[in-house]
Design an enzyme around this catalytic site. Structure first.
Site, PDB file in Angstrom:
ATOM      1  N   TYR A 292       0.819  -1.231   0.000  1.00  0.00           N
ATOM      2  CA  TYR A 292       0.000   0.000   0.000  1.00  0.00           C
ATOM      3  C   TYR A 292       0.851   1.279   0.000  1.00  0.00           C
ATOM      4  CZ  TYR A 292      -0.252  -0.174   5.272  1.00  0.00           C
ATOM      5  OH  TYR A 292      -0.021  -0.216   6.611  1.00  0.00           O
ATOM      6  N   GLU A 293       0.230   2.373  -0.298  1.00  0.00           N
ATOM      7  CA  GLU A 293       0.944   3.637  -0.598  1.00  0.00           C
ATOM      8  C   GLU A 293       1.938   3.455  -1.744  1.00  0.00           C
ATOM      9  OE1 GLU A 293       0.454   6.658   0.137  1.00  0.00           O
ATOM     10  OE2 GLU A 293      -1.084   6.336   1.653  1.00  0.00           O
TER      11      GLU A 293
END
Lengths: 597, 597
Positions: free
Chosen positions: B439-440
């Site tokens: 994620y990110e």
């Protein structure tokens, strides 16, 4: 989520072109077997794996086995699948014909077992442990015990378990405390608790045959005071029918990271007066019998690594072809494409693919060596094959399993955010793979076996012979045209150099500084795994090139060369760094005072 | 299971000796801060992390957040812990004093945030996302929006979320399809579904402030047609009290591999007539605002890697000291010992320790650079620090997170069979860590940012400056006595050589063969992570040696030198192999025809 599709093309290639199936089926004892039969068996197995076992893999994980009132219920579909599995004769594949088995070569059963493990690892553990129990009884059991238990275990009507571990006796089985008291009638009463017992209880068969390590009264301390007992869940009458419930109960099952469908039992023996058991073989030789089977068990777990890596690869390829995201690199304003077009997705997939193929090739070659070690008419050939298999089994076990964890994690990464969502299925392969580097001896246990019993004890004779064999490939690689073979040759030669440097260091240091040797044992195991994998991939590339040169247009061969090249440039490149860590790394490993951790 | 114990000694050392805390607190804007205050804050944070957050980490994982009737309930203890967290002022730590924040340097908040993430990563995500939402509003929100939302977000009374991802818009946000319709009164109605929304709903606060990416009517296609909106769960009246429920509902939460306590929501906006939203900043500039915050968010996720590695290390050390198994190598018949005596357990623990310390050091140095980039009076110094931070943030994100997965897996391995049992706690760290590399922005997204925007676009100017800076260490290392520094110097120099070779290749090839460059982007990111980590460990060893030479008898310093040496011999040794894979590996990565996967 994708279903498992057995990689028959690669399996046949490895069996025939690298592991010598033709030679294996000509060994004495395999008169009934030929390559057509092998092909037919693999074909049937692939259907069972894909159609029956694979579809209950994820559901089995999500539901898990359940414990209630000292009994375990397996997930939906498992009992039916097991019944069909046994009825189709799959339990008997590699067992001795004497008790109803089919006595197939290890090479063939290895490919078949890979399919069960890929399709549904949690399911596959039950027949795997049963095979271990069968082998223990075959190895050391009296005729009476064999007649009583083996036919129904081989047929799959009953399953088997291996009861070794106790809370304080894990890697160190010398600490086993379970007791066996002679009853004067030839039987014993067993008292003690065992943990981590795979399929210690379940509802798939009417009986379970536990093999249990325990100590007799006045047995010597340590490993030389442990005996092996057979303890059935239900007593077996002389006519073969089932009698009373024995005092062997599953008192709980573990809550685990993976293999949720496979119950991991805490077994209580003798809480209600004593579990009736029968001595297998001679007193105090239990651990010795276990060690005879250990190679087979370790090899089988190594195959779990290959199998899970294959399954994770298939799932990741399926997703990468299906998932549309972004545009192709360098094509501004172009259409959205499948993520298979993105270079790092390809890198991940090629990494998964190449490591899986390399590990499969090495494992099958070792399986063929086990066949030759057992059946070859020439004693010297048997001995050489046994030495090769003994050296490589810890590598197949340790390296393939560690590799499978990395590969399954790469598989999650290919999925991006969806990889973290359980319903996608990718995460299960990572969770399942994680145990393989631990049970049947952790990677460190394998590595210590490798550098100690398999290398230092014989002054490195076998590893040196293997390295000499590897070096023979250089001239063949040099004779090929094209950049792929230039790369493969260069990286493989450098890998073998690094391996030789590390092996010589290990053998030399073992006597002088045993801790330093062991500080490098796992990196050495990984190094040998990589270089031996690169060896098999280089052999595969040469066969593929020969086929192409002979006019064979099967694209499998071009793919094999690309995959071998990838392995060379992305795995063999790690070799020298590992050697540097082995040779120079012990000081940093051992220097820190305990209280500073 | 062990509880988290903040590594204050290493944190203080890194902050003061490597990241220059003294210089940071003298920057304009930090007049209220000094090192004593920093020490006091870390001390208080360590208590909260160890006593409040750590004890509900495992229970939170096992219970998980629950969804019922469009509302999420967090696990037992989370609401109480959050309330206390906000009351103690921890939400406001790095926020602007203008809205009630404490405006502390990034370097200090980084250390504090590491503690929350180590103690309870799933909990820490809620304040982390809130910080992101605060920064988005600070960056681009109107004064009215700021006044309406920021004070209660800074105080922690309300939390924030970031709504970017949609089923077909993951890494590729250009594909966002959520719509925003102007209502003529300055407000908008939002329609669409967002997925993977962390803490998209929960019962810890009375309101939640969603920041949502959506398209206005007639907005251009692609990334230049996306606007940012603020969409509160409950409308906020002019007097600050809460009004009607807005049409923004959590319609389900995901079933994930890890961070079970953190609800990952599917958010439906506008299913009942439209969710009221307010435009943040200008139309069609939403993605740009997001990118401004992206560095902070990515850095924060990189710190999750450091934090989980630390937690996994602590758990593994605790177990290794506690677990008695086997006898000491070379001591036949000796007493049973803790497994900390076994060389491979030490190797695993040193690997975990050294990688964690290296990643922490690099991250804190980058945090200090972010402080200087924002606050230094000299524009050239600000620019140089910004360039350094921009280069290194994808490395902190990508490398620390990938490292944390490997380290958490090593932690499982230290536990043997117990590592696979959830109650031990080691497996949770592996499950939790697995998301951080996704994620990110996945590791590939980070790596592509690194080689593209951060290197190729500027002809490699910053990476070359960093390499020049690294080389300056050689003379200092050469001036030290002893085998440890000989090893560190040798391995670090070889690592920098390998890095330079790979960096030059990447910059050169980027223009000619963009796919080949990207085929090597992740290995390059890992290479830079290792060499930059080795750089910081070498700096740390030099400081430690100076302290020892000055008569300081704190054993921390000797341990630091050993740890740096281990890192050199076990991590920096990987550098040349990575470079070889980068420079020569693209062909194998890209050659296979798609249909042959």
């Amino acid at each position: 989520m994708s279903q498992y599709n057995a990689p028959l093309r690669d399996m046949h290639f490895v069996m025939k072109e690298l592991a010598g199936l033709e030679q294996v089926v000509q060994l004495p004892g395999y008169e009934e077997v030929d390559t057509d039969l092998s092909d037919a068996i693999l074909e049937e197995a692939s259907k069972f794996a894909g159609n029956v076992l694979s579809p209950i893999n994820f559901s089995g994980d999500q539901e898990g086995s359940k414990w209630h009132n000292k009994a375990v219920t397996v997930p939906a579909g498992f009992k039916e699948a097991y019944t069909q599995f046994a009825e189709n004769g799959w339990t008997a594949l590699a067992c001795s014909p004497e008790f109803g088995g089919q006595g197939l070569p290890k090479l063939i059963s290895t490919a078949v077992n890979e399919m069960w493990k890929s399709a549904n690892m949690a399911f596959s553990l039950c027949p795997m442990l049963t095979t271990g129990a069968i082998e223990a009884l075959m190895t050391a059991g009296s005729d009476a015990l064999k007649q009583k238990f083996l036919p129904k275990m081989v047929s799959g009507e009953w399953t088997g378990t291996m009861n070794l571990t106790e809370p304080s006796a894990g890697s160190d089985l010398a600490a086993v405390r379970t007791r066996a008291e002679p009853q004067g009638d030839g039987s014993y009463k067993i008292f003690g608790q065992k943990i981590f017992i795979t399929y210690g209880d379940h509802n798939m068969t009417e009986n379970i045959v536990h093999l249990v390590l325990a100590r007799l009264p006045n047995a010597p301390e340590g490993v030389k005071g442990i005996s092996l007992f057979v303890v059935p869940k239900f007593m077996v009458k002389d006519d073969g029918s089932l009698g009373e419930r024995n005092d062997a109960y599953c008192v709980s099952i573990e809550h685990k990271l993976g293999i949720h469908a496979s119950p991991t039992a805490v077994m209580a023996f003798g809480d209600h007066g004593g579990a009736v058991g029968y001595l297998v073989g001679e007193e105090n030789r239990g651990l010795e019998y276990m060690f005879i089977m250990m190679n087979a068990a370790r090899f089988a777990v190594g195959m779990e690594g290959v199998a899970l890596a294959e399954r994770a690869y298939q799932q990741a390829v399926w997703y990468a072809k299906d998932r549309i995201q972004g545009t192709e690199l360098g094509v501004r304003g172009g259409p959205k494409v499948s993520i298979l077009k993105h270079p790092d997705v390809r890198r991940l997939l090629m990494s998964m693919r190449s490591q899986t193929e390399a590990a499969r090739a090495l494992a099958y070659v070792v399986a063929a060596a086990m066949d030759a070690a057992k059946h070859h008419p020439d004693e010297a050939v048997r001995a050489a094959n046994q030495a090769f298999a003994d050296l490589m089994i810890p590598v197949v076990k340790g390296h393939s399993t560690e590799m499978s964890i990395e590969v399954a994690s790469e598989g999650v990464q290919v999925h991006g955010g969806m990889g973290f969502i359980e319903e996608t299925g990718a995460a299960q392969h990572l969770r399942d793979a994680r145990i393989t580097a631990i049970y049947e001896g952790t990677t460190a246990i394998q590595a210590n076996d490798l550098i100690g019993r398999k290398m230092a004890r014989e002054g490195g004779a076998t590893i040196k012979a293997v390295i000499a064999e590897m070096r023979k490939l250089d001239a063949k690689l040099a004779a090929q045209n094209g950049a792929d073979f230039v790369a493969i040759r260069k990286r493989f030669a450098a890998g073998v150099d690094a391996l030789e440097q590390a092996a010589n260091w290990i053998v030399a240091i073992f006597k002088d500084d045993i801790k330093a040797a062991h500080a490098g044992s796992v990196p050495f195991l990984r190094l040998l795994g990589i270089v031996a994998g690169g060896w098999q991939m280089a052999r595969a590339a040469l066969v593929a090139q020969e086929k192409i040169a002979g006019g064979d247009s099967d694209p499998f061969y071009a793919a094999k060369i690309v995959t071998a090249r990838f392995f060379a440039d992305h795995q063999l490149t790690k070799a020298q760094g590992l050697t540097d860590s082995i040779v120079d790394g012990a000081t940093g490993t051992l220097a820190l005072a305990e209280e500073l951790f």
